[in-house]
Structures are given as structure tokens and as C-alpha cells.
Write a protein that holds these residues in place. Structure first.
Motif, PDB file in Angstrom:
ATOM      1  N   MET A   1       0.826  -1.210   0.000  1.00  0.00           N
ATOM      2  CA  MET A   1       0.000   0.000   0.000  1.00  0.00           C
ATOM      3  C   MET A   1       0.860   1.260   0.000  1.00  0.00           C
ATOM      4  SD  MET A   1      -3.151  -0.852   2.537  1.00  0.00           S
ATOM      5  CE  MET A   1      -4.501  -1.870   2.026  1.00  0.00           C
ATOM      6  N   ARG A   2       1.933   1.251   0.784  1.00  0.00           N
ATOM      7  CA  ARG A   2       2.826   2.413   0.807  1.00  0.00           C
ATOM      8  C   ARG A   2       3.514   2.606  -0.539  1.00  0.00           C
ATOM      9  NH1 ARG A   2       3.454   0.989   6.343  1.00  0.00           N
ATOM     10  NH2 ARG A   2       5.317  -0.267   6.022  1.00  0.00           N
ATOM     11  N   ASP A   3       3.892   1.497  -1.184  1.00  0.00           N
ATOM     12  CA  ASP A   3       4.528   1.597  -2.498  1.00  0.00           C
ATOM     13  C   ASP A   3       3.557   2.159  -3.538  1.00  0.00           C
ATOM     14  OD1 ASP A   3       6.904   0.668  -1.491  1.00  0.00           O
ATOM     15  OD2 ASP A   3       6.712  -1.347  -2.316  1.00  0.00           O
ATOM     16  N   ILE A   4       2.309   1.739  -3.495  1.00  0.00           N
ATOM     17  CA  ILE A   4       1.300   2.291  -4.406  1.00  0.00           C
ATOM     18  C   ILE A   4       1.177   3.794  -4.180  1.00  0.00           C
ATOM     19  CG2 ILE A   4      -1.184   2.385  -4.901  1.00  0.00           C
ATOM     20  CD1 ILE A   4      -1.245  -0.661  -4.419  1.00  0.00           C
ATOM     21  N   SER A   5       1.131   4.197  -2.934  1.00  0.00           N
ATOM     22  CA  SER A   5       1.016   5.618  -2.613  1.00  0.00           C
ATOM     23  C   SER A   5       2.199   6.409  -3.165  1.00  0.00           C
ATOM     24  CB  SER A   5       0.919   5.795  -1.093  1.00  0.00           C
ATOM     25  OG  SER A   5       0.848   7.145  -0.764  1.00  0.00           O
ATOM     26  N   LYS A   6       3.404   5.889  -3.001  1.00  0.00           N
ATOM     27  CA  LYS A   6       4.593   6.568  -3.522  1.00  0.00           C
ATOM     28  C   LYS A   6       4.530   6.696  -5.039  1.00  0.00           C
ATOM     29  CE  LYS A   6       8.028   5.334  -0.062  1.00  0.00           C
ATOM     30  NZ  LYS A   6       9.303   4.629   0.162  1.00  0.00           N
ATOM     31  N   MET A   7       4.116   5.619  -5.704  1.00  0.00           N
ATOM     32  CA  MET A   7       4.069   5.650  -7.163  1.00  0.00           C
ATOM     33  C   MET A   7       2.996   6.609  -7.659  1.00  0.00           C
ATOM     34  SD  MET A   7       4.756   1.631  -7.941  1.00  0.00           S
ATOM     35  CE  MET A   7       4.831   1.783  -9.717  1.00  0.00           C
ATOM     36  N   MET A   8       1.880   6.687  -6.965  1.00  0.00           N
ATOM     37  CA  MET A   8       0.802   7.584  -7.380  1.00  0.00           C
ATOM     38  C   MET A   8       1.199   9.050  -7.204  1.00  0.00           C
ATOM     39  SD  MET A   8      -2.597   5.487  -6.270  1.00  0.00           S
ATOM     40  CE  MET A   8      -3.717   6.511  -7.195  1.00  0.00           C
ATOM     41  N   LYS A   9       2.037   9.336  -6.234  1.00  0.00           N
ATOM     42  CA  LYS A   9       2.489  10.716  -6.017  1.00  0.00           C
ATOM     43  C   LYS A   9       3.287  11.231  -7.200  1.00  0.00           C
ATOM     44  CE  LYS A   9       2.267  10.746  -1.037  1.00  0.00           C
ATOM     45  NZ  LYS A   9       2.970  10.842   0.229  1.00  0.00           N
ATOM     46  N   VAL A  10       4.002  10.360  -7.880  1.00  0.00           N
ATOM     47  CA  VAL A  10       4.752  10.773  -9.068  1.00  0.00           C
ATOM     48  C   VAL A  10       3.787  11.288 -10.130  1.00  0.00           C
ATOM     49  CG1 VAL A  10       6.216   9.971 -10.974  1.00  0.00           C
ATOM     50  CG2 VAL A  10       6.705   9.250  -8.625  1.00  0.00           C
ATOM     51  N   PHE A  11       2.653  10.596 -10.305  1.00  0.00           N
ATOM     52  CA  PHE A  11       1.672  11.018 -11.298  1.00  0.00           C
ATOM     53  C   PHE A  11       0.999  12.327 -10.911  1.00  0.00           C
ATOM     54  CE2 PHE A  11       1.752   6.476 -12.447  1.00  0.00           C
ATOM     55  CZ  PHE A  11       1.983   6.613 -13.804  1.00  0.00           C
ATOM     56  N   GLY A  12       0.857  12.574  -9.633  1.00  0.00           N
ATOM     57  CA  GLY A  12       0.218  13.803  -9.170  1.00  0.00           C
ATOM     58  C   GLY A  12       1.191  14.928  -8.931  1.00  0.00           C
ATOM     59  N   ASN A  13       2.429  14.760  -9.361  1.00  0.00           N
ATOM     60  CA  ASN A  13       3.480  15.759  -9.177  1.00  0.00           C
ATOM     61  C   ASN A  13       3.664  16.153  -7.715  1.00  0.00           C
ATOM     62  OD1 ASN A  13       4.082  15.895 -11.940  1.00  0.00           O
ATOM     63  ND2 ASN A  13       2.365  17.298 -12.248  1.00  0.00           N
ATOM     64  N   GLU A  14       3.409  15.208  -6.819  1.00  0.00           N
ATOM     65  CA  GLU A  14       3.608  15.459  -5.398  1.00  0.00           C
ATOM     66  C   GLU A  14       4.948  14.926  -4.927  1.00  0.00           C
ATOM     67  OE1 GLU A  14       0.342  14.009  -3.048  1.00  0.00           O
ATOM     68  OE2 GLU A  14      -1.052  14.394  -4.674  1.00  0.00           O
ATOM     69  N   SER A  15       5.669  14.278  -5.828  1.00  0.00           N
ATOM     70  CA  SER A  15       6.934  13.659  -5.487  1.00  0.00           C
ATOM     71  C   SER A  15       8.082  14.512  -6.022  1.00  0.00           C
ATOM     72  CB  SER A  15       6.994  12.259  -6.100  1.00  0.00           C
ATOM     73  OG  SER A  15       8.250  11.679  -5.886  1.00  0.00           O
ATOM     74  N   PRO A  16       9.199  14.554  -5.302  1.00  0.00           N
ATOM     75  CA  PRO A  16      10.335  15.334  -5.793  1.00  0.00           C
ATOM     76  C   PRO A  16      11.029  14.676  -6.985  1.00  0.00           C
ATOM     77  CG  PRO A  16      10.906  14.203  -3.766  1.00  0.00           C
ATOM     78  CD  PRO A  16       9.435  13.984  -3.996  1.00  0.00           C
ATOM     79  N   THR A  17      10.584  13.510  -7.379  1.00  0.00           N
ATOM     80  CA  THR A  17      11.202  12.792  -8.490  1.00  0.00           C
ATOM     81  C   THR A  17      10.201  12.564  -9.604  1.00  0.00           C
ATOM     82  OG1 THR A  17      12.408  10.826  -9.131  1.00  0.00           O
ATOM     83  CG2 THR A  17      10.716  10.525  -7.483  1.00  0.00           C
ATOM     84  N   ASP A  18      10.683  12.423 -10.798  1.00  0.00           N
ATOM     85  CA  ASP A  18       9.802  12.147 -11.929  1.00  0.00           C
ATOM     86  C   ASP A  18       9.993  10.751 -12.485  1.00  0.00           C
ATOM     87  OD1 ASP A  18      10.339  15.475 -13.149  1.00  0.00           O
ATOM     88  OD2 ASP A  18       8.712  14.695 -11.911  1.00  0.00           O
ATOM     89  N   LYS A  19      10.965  10.020 -11.945  1.00  0.00           N
ATOM     90  CA  LYS A  19      11.294   8.726 -12.524  1.00  0.00           C
ATOM     91  C   LYS A  19      11.065   7.603 -11.526  1.00  0.00           C
ATOM     92  CE  LYS A  19      15.411  10.155 -13.543  1.00  0.00           C
ATOM     93  NZ  LYS A  19      16.799  10.219 -13.945  1.00  0.00           N
ATOM     94  N   LEU A  20      10.534   6.490 -12.034  1.00  0.00           N
ATOM     95  CA  LEU A  20      10.339   5.309 -11.199  1.00  0.00           C
ATOM     96  C   LEU A  20      11.659   4.842 -10.611  1.00  0.00           C
ATOM     97  CD1 LEU A  20       8.589   2.968 -10.172  1.00  0.00           C
ATOM     98  CD2 LEU A  20       9.042   1.805 -12.324  1.00  0.00           C
TER      99      LEU A  20
END
Length: 135
Positions: free
Chosen positions: A35-54
Motif C-alpha cells: 500500500m505504501r509503495d502504491i502511494s509513492k508511485m501515485m504521487k509521481v503522477f500527481g506531481n507530489e513527489s520530488p522525483t519524476d522517474k520510477l
């Protein structure tokens, strides 16, 4: 599973005993990591993550990107096998006499818990698969 099918009611004792088993705790941990991994990956799509790459995302299941997801999948299978073995070795309360419901049948309760956990795990991995396709 609420006792007597009433939401918010106290949980059945056999059900609660099953969730306290060491083998169930491992399945719970794997589910939480996924569940935490899904959340991290979804943040990339929502531009909430400091990274753009998997490849820049550190997933919690294991280090090393995509391998962690597949490691978690096998980890859940192993955890559920251990849970079935441990739960099957215990003596559970017999069904109450004169009561004709499945909620009073411990084998049914354990089976329902297993089906729920496997269904949840399958759905989470479908989500992860779709997220990976999006990268």
C-alpha cells in the motif's frame, strides 16, 4: 468481520485470534508495504513527489526498484501459506449448537479472511502493474 454482521460491533474472538497469529502479521506487513509503495508511485503522477522517474523511487518492500514489487508478491504467497498452516494447526472454538450461521463456523471465518487477503493482494498488484505501465 463484525460479530453478528453489525458494523462497528465487537469482532469475533476466533477472527481476532487469527489476526494475532505470527504468520498473519507477516501477511499484514507485506500488505502495508504494498500500500505504501502504491502511494509513492501515485504521487509521481500527481506531481507530489520530488522525483519524476520510477528508478528514483525507493520502494519499501526491498531496495532496487521494480524487483521489490515482485518480491512482495511472492512474500504474500509465502505468508498466506504459513497462515493457512498455522491456523489449521490450532484448536478453534466449535460452532455454537443450534446456530445455523457461517459466522459461527471458525473454518468459514478463516477461509473468508484468506479470500479477503488474497483478493486485496491481487487488486493491489493489478494497480501496481497499471502504474508501471504508465511510467
Amino acid at each position: 468481520m463484525a460479530s453478528h454482521g453489525i458494523d462497528g460491533d465487537k469482532k469475533d474472538e476466533d477472527f481476532m485470534a487469527a489476526t494475532r497469529l505470527k504468520s498473519f502479521k507477516k501477511a499484514y506487513e507485506v500488505t502495508s508495504l504494498t500500500m505504501r509503495d502504491i502511494s509513492k508511485m501515485m504521487k509521481v503522477f500527481g506531481n507530489e513527489s520530488p522525483t519524476d522517474k520510477l528508478s528514483d523511487i525507493t520502494l519499501e518492500g526491498q531496495t532496487g526498484g521494480r524487483g521489490s514489487i515482485f518480491h512482495q508478491m511472492s512474500g504474500m504467497s509465502e505468508a498466506m501459506e504459513a497462515f493457512v498452516e498455522e491456523a489449521g494447526s490450532l484448536k478453534w472454538m466449535p460452532p455454537q449448537s443450534g446456530v445455523d450461521t457461517l459466522e459461527n463456523d471458525c473454518t468459514c471465518e478463516i477461509s473468508a479472511l484468506i479470500v479477503f487477503m488474497q483478493t486485496l493482494d491481487n487488486k493491489m498488484h493489478l494497480i501496481l502493474h497499471e502504474l508501471l505501465k504508465g511510467y
